[in-house]
Design an enzyme around this catalytic site. Structure first.
Site, PDB file in Angstrom:
ATOM      1  N   GLN A   1      39.617  40.362  33.149  1.00 29.50           N
ATOM      2  CA  GLN A   1      40.576  40.991  34.040  1.00 29.50           C
ATOM      3  C   GLN A   1      41.990  40.429  33.870  1.00 29.50           C
ATOM      4  O   GLN A   1      42.174  39.274  33.466  1.00 29.50           O
ATOM      5  CB  GLN A   1      40.137  40.791  35.485  1.00 29.50           C
TER       6      GLN A   1
ATOM      7  N   LYS B   1      47.045  36.735  40.305  1.00 30.03           N
ATOM      8  CA  LYS B   1      46.375  38.027  40.146  1.00 30.03           C
ATOM      9  C   LYS B   1      47.209  39.089  40.847  1.00 30.03           C
ATOM     10  O   LYS B   1      47.491  38.973  42.038  1.00 30.03           O
ATOM     11  CB  LYS B   1      44.957  37.984  40.720  1.00 30.03           C
TER      12      LYS B   1
ATOM     13  N   ASP C   1      40.194  43.809  39.423  1.00 31.33           N
ATOM     14  CA  ASP C   1      40.190  42.705  40.383  1.00 31.33           C
ATOM     15  C   ASP C   1      41.053  43.055  41.591  1.00 31.33           C
ATOM     16  O   ASP C   1      42.065  43.746  41.458  1.00 31.33           O
ATOM     17  CB  ASP C   1      40.747  41.428  39.742  1.00 31.33           C
TER      18      ASP C   1
ATOM     19  N   THR D   1      45.930  31.235  42.971  1.00 29.98           N
ATOM     20  CA  THR D   1      44.788  30.335  43.160  1.00 29.98           C
ATOM     21  C   THR D   1      45.124  28.986  42.555  1.00 29.98           C
ATOM     22  O   THR D   1      45.547  28.907  41.394  1.00 29.98           O
ATOM     23  CB  THR D   1      43.530  30.905  42.479  1.00 29.98           C
TER      24      THR D   1
ATOM     25  N   ASP E   1      29.196  40.671  41.197  1.00 30.85           N
ATOM     26  CA  ASP E   1      29.642  40.391  39.822  1.00 30.85           C
ATOM     27  C   ASP E   1      29.553  38.914  39.453  1.00 30.85           C
ATOM     28  O   ASP E   1      30.222  38.476  38.528  1.00 30.85           O
ATOM     29  CB  ASP E   1      31.091  40.883  39.656  1.00 30.85           C
TER      30      ASP E   1
ATOM     31  N   GLU F   1      30.264  28.204  38.023  1.00 29.64           N
ATOM     32  CA  GLU F   1      30.741  26.916  37.531  1.00 29.64           C
ATOM     33  C   GLU F   1      30.343  25.783  38.478  1.00 29.64           C
ATOM     34  O   GLU F   1      30.287  25.969  39.690  1.00 29.64           O
ATOM     35  CB  GLU F   1      32.271  26.898  37.387  1.00 29.64           C
TER      36      GLU F   1
END
Length: 409
Positions: free
Chosen positions: A107, A123, A142, A222, A289, A294
């Site tokens: 994305q 984003k 996104d 972020t 999704d 992680e």
């Protein structure tokens, strides 16, 4: 009374005494744990609204140093964070000194370096708040606002496993283009009177750019996790195949969870409970999704499952994708603290809490009302799923005390 009868009577009384003592201790421990969960909930509710204020009371002068020191193996930020507003204020106001294409992925995103050397992921806005993403639950671009909402839901649930996210408006012409790398700059274009870019990623196309309103683009930033905490990527055991007509094993094998429990790192430690917490989190936000996840590197299963990349969420408030809950209804276990927190959030408390938590954000209102309403409805489905489990297996089996070592062997 004969000696033999006395011995038998004493043995019975001793057994009764031991069982009574164990029962009382267990009850006291459980009550103490429940009381602490309730106190933690009230502390969270009292600190919901975060003012974005640049003032720092910490001995460290940099907000980036403060946020970096928060990170430990089981949380990204602590329960009590009086400097949270200052860190988020810095994220949304600090000067951008470099802009590059985002890290690899499917994305569109940009990697920004803020004054002081802090990396953040930007984003861009792709949809209006009331836009409904049709099709598969993982369809569409996104959603930047989903990242903001997911971070605050993480706070409300008490997980503290999502990196900090805040909304930000950027001027593409004056803030981004002068400091952009050639690779990013080469993807800029003008569409009508709007400045746009399409970046570099697996699904990035020149025909599908993200466009600002004139030069001003809304997005989310972020906070990049500290480099001293390298990440390790894992395939999610309940990941989808993303191929039409081909099911993953968990979609047809009713005993799939038993097989998962026999494999590392799900055979002991907290990871399986983290998977179930994440399934609850993802079901609430509508995120189907999470094919990978992680953790911190070399953790041997001890670190948390980090709630990264939550932007494929809040796409369709009318779609409740039950398959997201598969880890919960197939394994039928849940942390006691998670169960308590979910119950505290019933009866409209979740919607109200999230609305309050997001009200300070620069891009507020972050979510449309239908999405907020959907959260409360999905919460009821989660509670009903746990009840089905307890009806079938019993409370002692389903509700797992997360303050103890978990082993499935």
């Amino acid at each position: 009374m004969k000696l033999k009868q006395r011995v038998v009577l004493l043995a019975i009384l001793l057994v009764i005494f031991i069982f009574t003592k164990v029962f009382l201790i267990d009850n006291l421990d459980t009550s103490a744990a429940n009381r602490e969960d309730q106190r933690a909930f009230h502390r969270m509710m009292a600190s919901l609204h975060v003012e974005l204020d640049p003032r720092l009371d910490h001995t460290l002068q940099s907000p980036w140093e403060i946020a970096a020191q928060w990170v430990v193996p089981r949380e990204v930020y602590p329960e009590e964070t009086p400097e949270l507003g200052a860190v988020m204020h810095a994220m949304t106001t600090k000067k951008i000194i470099k802009a590059d294409v985002g890290y690899k992925g499917t994305q569109l995103k940009a990697l920004l370096i803020l004054e002081g050397g802090q990396k953040v992921v930007f984003k861009p806005k792709r949809y209006a708040r009331d836009y409904v993403v049709e099709g598969e639950p993982y369809a569409g671009y996104d959603r930047h606002n989903a990242e903001v909402a997911a971070f605050h839901l993480d706070r409300i649930l008490g997980f503290r496993r999502a990196p900090l996210v805040v909304g930000r408006f950027v001027n593409l012409r004056t803030e981004i283009k002068p400091v952009a790398t050639e690779q990013l700059l080469g993807t800029f274009m003008t569409v009508g009177n709007n400045t746009c870019f399409y970046g570099k990623c697996y699904y990035c196309r020149e025909t599908e750019p993200a466009c600002a309103d004139g030069d001003i683009m809304e997005g989310s930033v972020t906070l990049w996790l500290p480099d001293v905490w390298p990440l390790q990527k894992h395939r999610h055991p309940w990941g989808r195949t993303y191929r039409e007509g081909k099911l993953a094993r968990w979609e047809y094998d009713e005993s799939y969870c038993d097989a998962v429990k026999k494999t590392s790192p799900y055979d002991s430690g907290p990871r399986l409970l983290d998977i179930i917490d994440t399934a609850i989190f993802d079901y609430l936000i509508g995120n189907a999704d999470r094919h990978h996840y992680e953790s911190f590197q070399d953790d041997e299963g001890a670190s948390m499952l980090i709630l990264l990349d939550n932007a494929k969420s809040f796409g369709n408030p009318a779609l409740d994708e039950r398959s997201i809950l598969a880890p919960l209804y197939q394994c039928c276990i849940i942390r006691v603290s998670t169960w308590n927190r979910l119950n505290y959030l019933k009866n409209g408390v979740l919607k109200s809490a999230l609305k309050t938590a997001m009200s300070h954000d620069p891009i507020s209102p972050v979510l449309s009302d239908p999405h907020l309403d959907a959260l409360d409805q999905r919460l009821l489905s989660i509670l009903a799923t746990v009840k089905q489990c307890t009806d079938q297996f019993g409370t002692d089996v389903v509700l797992v005390e997360d303050r103890m070592t978990l082993s499935h062997l």
